[in-house]
Scaffold this motif. Sequence first.
Motif, PDB file in Angstrom:
ATOM      1  N   GLU A  63       0.809  -0.997  -0.279  1.00  0.00           N
ATOM      2  CA  GLU A  63       0.028   0.321  -0.159  1.00  0.00           C
ATOM      3  C   GLU A  63       0.936   1.042  -0.299  1.00  0.00           C
ATOM      4  N   VAL A  64       0.658   2.095  -0.629  1.00  0.00           N
ATOM      5  CA  VAL A  64       1.219   3.819  -1.217  1.00  0.00           C
ATOM      6  C   VAL A  64       0.930   4.975  -0.732  1.00  0.00           C
ATOM      7  N   GLU A  65       1.089   5.686  -0.181  1.00  0.00           N
ATOM      8  CA  GLU A  65       0.937   7.061  -0.773  1.00  0.00           C
ATOM      9  C   GLU A  65       1.732   8.086  -1.428  1.00  0.00           C
ATOM     10  N   VAL A  66       0.350   8.662  -2.217  1.00  0.00           N
ATOM     11  CA  VAL A  66       1.715   9.432  -3.023  1.00  0.00           C
ATOM     12  C   VAL A  66       0.866  10.906  -3.094  1.00  0.00           C
ATOM     13  N   ALA A  67       1.721  11.873  -2.928  1.00  0.00           N
ATOM     14  CA  ALA A  67       1.608  13.108  -2.275  1.00  0.00           C
ATOM     15  C   ALA A  67       2.415  13.936  -2.719  1.00  0.00           C
ATOM     16  N   GLY A  68       2.306  15.126  -4.013  1.00  0.00           N
ATOM     17  CA  GLY A  68       3.841  15.661  -4.426  1.00  0.00           C
ATOM     18  C   GLY A  68       4.010  14.974  -5.039  1.00  0.00           C
ATOM     19  N   GLY A  69       3.913  13.979  -6.135  1.00  0.00           N
ATOM     20  CA  GLY A  69       4.034  13.519  -7.468  1.00  0.00           C
ATOM     21  C   GLY A  69       4.938  12.578  -6.767  1.00  0.00           C
ATOM     22  N   LYS A  70       5.005  12.141  -5.448  1.00  0.00           N
ATOM     23  CA  LYS A  70       6.177  11.209  -4.652  1.00  0.00           C
ATOM     24  C   LYS A  70       5.616   9.602  -4.305  1.00  0.00           C
ATOM     25  N   VAL A  71       5.884   8.951  -3.943  1.00  0.00           N
ATOM     26  CA  VAL A  71       4.930   7.745  -3.781  1.00  0.00           C
ATOM     27  C   VAL A  71       5.704   7.137  -2.494  1.00  0.00           C
ATOM     28  N   ARG A  72       5.571   7.309  -1.767  1.00  0.00           N
ATOM     29  CA  ARG A  72       5.953   7.076   0.519  1.00  0.00           C
ATOM     30  C   ARG A  72       5.089   5.921   0.642  1.00  0.00           C
ATOM     31  N   PRO A  73       5.219   4.181   0.681  1.00  0.00           N
ATOM     32  CA  PRO A  73       4.965   3.592   1.644  1.00  0.00           C
ATOM     33  C   PRO A  73       4.229   3.298   2.497  1.00  0.00           C
ATOM     34  N   VAL A  74       3.153   2.685   2.774  1.00  0.00           N
ATOM     35  CA  VAL A  74       2.245   2.878   4.119  1.00  0.00           C
ATOM     36  C   VAL A  74       3.714   2.785   5.133  1.00  0.00           C
ATOM     37  N   ARG A  75       3.381   1.418   4.996  1.00  0.00           N
ATOM     38  CA  ARG A  75       4.206   0.579   6.189  1.00  0.00           C
ATOM     39  C   ARG A  75       5.532   0.606   6.128  1.00  0.00           C
ATOM     40  N   LEU A  76       6.139   0.686   7.260  1.00  0.00           N
ATOM     41  CA  LEU A  76       8.020   1.365   7.627  1.00  0.00           C
ATOM     42  C   LEU A  76       7.924   0.246   7.401  1.00  0.00           C
ATOM     43  N   ARG A  77       7.877  -0.986   6.556  1.00  0.00           N
ATOM     44  CA  ARG A  77       8.678  -1.922   6.859  1.00  0.00           C
ATOM     45  C   ARG A  77       9.089  -1.823   5.514  1.00  0.00           C
ATOM     46  N   GLU A  78       7.956  -1.571   4.431  1.00  0.00           N
ATOM     47  CA  GLU A  78       8.271  -0.756   2.824  1.00  0.00           C
ATOM     48  C   GLU A  78       8.867   0.344   2.787  1.00  0.00           C
ATOM     49  N   GLN A  79       8.785   1.337   4.085  1.00  0.00           N
ATOM     50  CA  GLN A  79       9.254   2.365   3.552  1.00  0.00           C
ATOM     51  C   GLN A  79      11.109   1.985   3.476  1.00  0.00           C
ATOM     52  N   ILE A  80      10.886   1.405   4.425  1.00  0.00           N
ATOM     53  CA  ILE A  80      12.543   1.112   5.115  1.00  0.00           C
ATOM     54  C   ILE A  80      12.933  -0.141   3.367  1.00  0.00           C
ATOM     55  N   ARG A  81      12.516  -0.812   2.920  1.00  0.00           N
ATOM     56  CA  ARG A  81      12.856  -1.924   1.754  1.00  0.00           C
ATOM     57  C   ARG A  81      13.413  -0.112   0.511  1.00  0.00           C
ATOM     58  N   ALA A  82      12.588   0.732   0.275  1.00  0.00           N
ATOM     59  CA  ALA A  82      12.343   1.662  -0.604  1.00  0.00           C
ATOM     60  C   ALA A  82      13.531   2.753  -0.527  1.00  0.00           C
ATOM     61  N   LYS A  83      13.984   2.044   0.764  1.00  0.00           N
ATOM     62  CA  LYS A  83      14.973   3.496   0.574  1.00  0.00           C
ATOM     63  C   LYS A  83      16.204   3.198   1.339  1.00  0.00           C
ATOM     64  N   GLY A  84      16.328   1.320   1.757  1.00  0.00           N
ATOM     65  CA  GLY A  84      17.622   0.796   2.837  1.00  0.00           C
ATOM     66  C   GLY A  84      17.661   1.479   3.786  1.00  0.00           C
ATOM     67  N   PRO A  85      18.406   0.136   4.201  1.00  0.00           N
ATOM     68  CA  PRO A  85      18.454   0.329   5.963  1.00  0.00           C
ATOM     69  C   PRO A  85      18.779   1.900   6.244  1.00  0.00           C
ATOM     70  N   THR A  86      18.614   2.435   7.379  1.00  0.00           N
ATOM     71  CA  THR A  86      18.058   3.498   8.425  1.00  0.00           C
ATOM     72  C   THR A  86      19.736   3.030   8.573  1.00  0.00           C
ATOM     73  N   ILE A  87      20.148   2.979   8.991  1.00  0.00           N
ATOM     74  CA  ILE A  87      22.047   3.032   9.983  1.00  0.00           C
ATOM     75  C   ILE A  87      23.070   3.023   8.844  1.00  0.00           C
ATOM     76  N   GLN A  88      23.667   3.466   8.833  1.00  0.00           N
ATOM     77  CA  GLN A  88      24.998   3.472   8.011  1.00  0.00           C
ATOM     78  C   GLN A  88      26.149   2.252   8.094  1.00  0.00           C
ATOM     79  N   PHE A  89      26.799   2.217   7.600  1.00  0.00           N
ATOM     80  CA  PHE A  89      27.663   0.222   7.470  1.00  0.00           C
ATOM     81  C   PHE A  89      28.316   1.184   7.992  1.00  0.00           C
ATOM     82  N   ARG A  90      29.215   0.700   9.167  1.00  0.00           N
ATOM     83  CA  ARG A  90      30.749   0.924   8.911  1.00  0.00           C
ATOM     84  C   ARG A  90      31.764   0.253   7.484  1.00  0.00           C
ATOM     85  N   THR A  91      32.404   1.231   6.971  1.00  0.00           N
ATOM     86  CA  THR A  91      32.853   1.301   5.668  1.00  0.00           C
ATOM     87  C   THR A  91      34.312   1.401   5.941  1.00  0.00           C
TER      88      THR A  91
END
Lengths: 93, 553
Positions: A63-91
Amino acid sequence: MNYRMVTANTLKEGAVVFMTASGGWSQNVNDGKTVTAEEADTLLESAAASVADCSIVAPYLIEVEVAGGKVRPVRLREQIRAKGPTIQFRTSA
Amino acid sequence: MMYQYDEIDKTLVKERVDQYRDQVARRMRGELSEEEFRPLRLRNGLYMQLHAYMLRVAIPYGLLSSTQLRKLALIAREYDRGYGHFTTRQNIQYNWPNLEDTPDILDHLAEVEMNAIQTSGNVNRNVTSDPYAGVARDEIEDPRPYCEIVRQFLTLHPEFSFLPRKFKVAVTAAETDRAAINVHDIGLRIVKNDAGEVGFKVLVGGGLGRTPFIGKVIRDFLPKEELLRYLQAILRVYNMEGRRDNLFKARIKILVHELGTERFTEKIEAEYEASKSDTRLLMDGIEEDRIRAFFTPPTYESLSDDAPDVDAEAAGNPAFADWLNRNVVAHKQPGYAIVNISLKPMGEAPGDATAEQMDAVADLADQYSLGHLRVTHRQNLVLADVRKQDLVALWKALVALDFATPNIERITDIISCPGLDYCNLATARSIPVAQRISQRFADMKRQYDIGEIRINISGCINACGHHHVGHIGILGLEKNGEESYQITLGGSSDVDADIGKRIGPAFASEDVVDAVETLVNTYLDIRQDGERFLDTYRRVGQDPFKERLYAAY
């Protein structure tokens, strides 16, 4: 109003992808085709071809919301899947 | 100092990689469906997580050579994103491999006598043990030969390749339980009986997940030579009677609970008696001695236990003194020390190490610890055989790597599962909560004032962060689309093992670190002399903590 979108992981890399209007797959959630809840099952069925040709695995609807031409998944799980991990890796040390 | 593959092992692992390579190729060509391929990849440790595949590599009982660690670094660098994650089963996980690279990764592993066999699936998983095994002052004998015997017995065992659910064994020989044997499907403690004979105390049915239990003692003393026959009896009863109708009730802990310890034990003993005519599994000492020979203690130098240079450095260098007090542990051999390498620098993901850090630690293991190291179930590393006279130089090298944070068993030595940043099953994030707690309590003086405390964080009910046995346990859930965190208090996986009790309603993500701080401050206010957080909690119960915690909400 919320929409539906089909997401999956690619077979080769396991990368998160979203089904586009042309039936292809994009790693950018904003490229994903949004449909109404009534149209969702038909969209999901159309992903079967990509499963069959080994492009993607395990497609499902989100399930997604669309606002201002941008898509945002509703569930946090899917938001994280869409954007990638919210943490920085040790590089580096 | 560690088990070496023989020709049979080498052939077995090589054949397994070849089989897997073929399976991957067939999958890529579409000759295997995902449904057909999934159990095959899982048998080789390959999961599909949120963003990518994840490969879990077995590190038997957490023991690694420097050569193996360098190989793990190479895999991180060449096939992943430059880092790996050490886990509570003393294994390592890679979060970003491509499917078609995984056979090559397994080939690399085979070159250094490693594999990913049975790191997933309804089989026996990595046998875990005391990270101080073989060097601890408080152990009866080295448990690792038995870990290896169990590993070999239960690797690709045809009868036990389709258990009702996954299965985990831990072995310790020390008074202090550093292997969490109380929360394993089978926990083995090496003990001495009244006659001075060495054998095993056997616990069964411990475990965490959605239904946590402390293991039940079903044998106070099992003669050593009977180990495999007894394990076979336990696994046979479980294989026959464990529930296969409900995934959530399939672990052996549920069978033990539903039958009751007495009836369960009777069944085990009956099965054990029935197998007594079968002498094949009776450990006659020959195989045991062969395996034991791999773990022969190294030839230690004859050194004084005094280390004046170390004392002098500690006297004039508080940072070194803190590290010496917190991260360095007494070794059984005079003049040597056990060094814990903290993989919990302030604000970092617990258990992560970069390829560069792995390479550097491998060099340090060669230079200072006889070329070996261990992974702990608390997601740290251990150099087990360090000469005391080398401690200052080693500390300096670890500081340069950001691996000398002197926080072992302190509030920032947090166990955390990968959580919703990586895991397909997670319902909330774990690592960011661990990072925020770590930042909040970064002041070492404050950490030392708080003293020994264990915080465990899981991102879902499956409890991979072992929150049930944290002195403070945090369980992340999703509630109305938002992350929320339940807090449990009073858990422990040590000799005083217990399952933590939920303190009350869950906290929003932005409030959970404040809640932890309130709990800690409550403890500081009401503790009596010498009490750890856990001791105070067990003395006063939940009420004082609860009152303070929920007063503001």
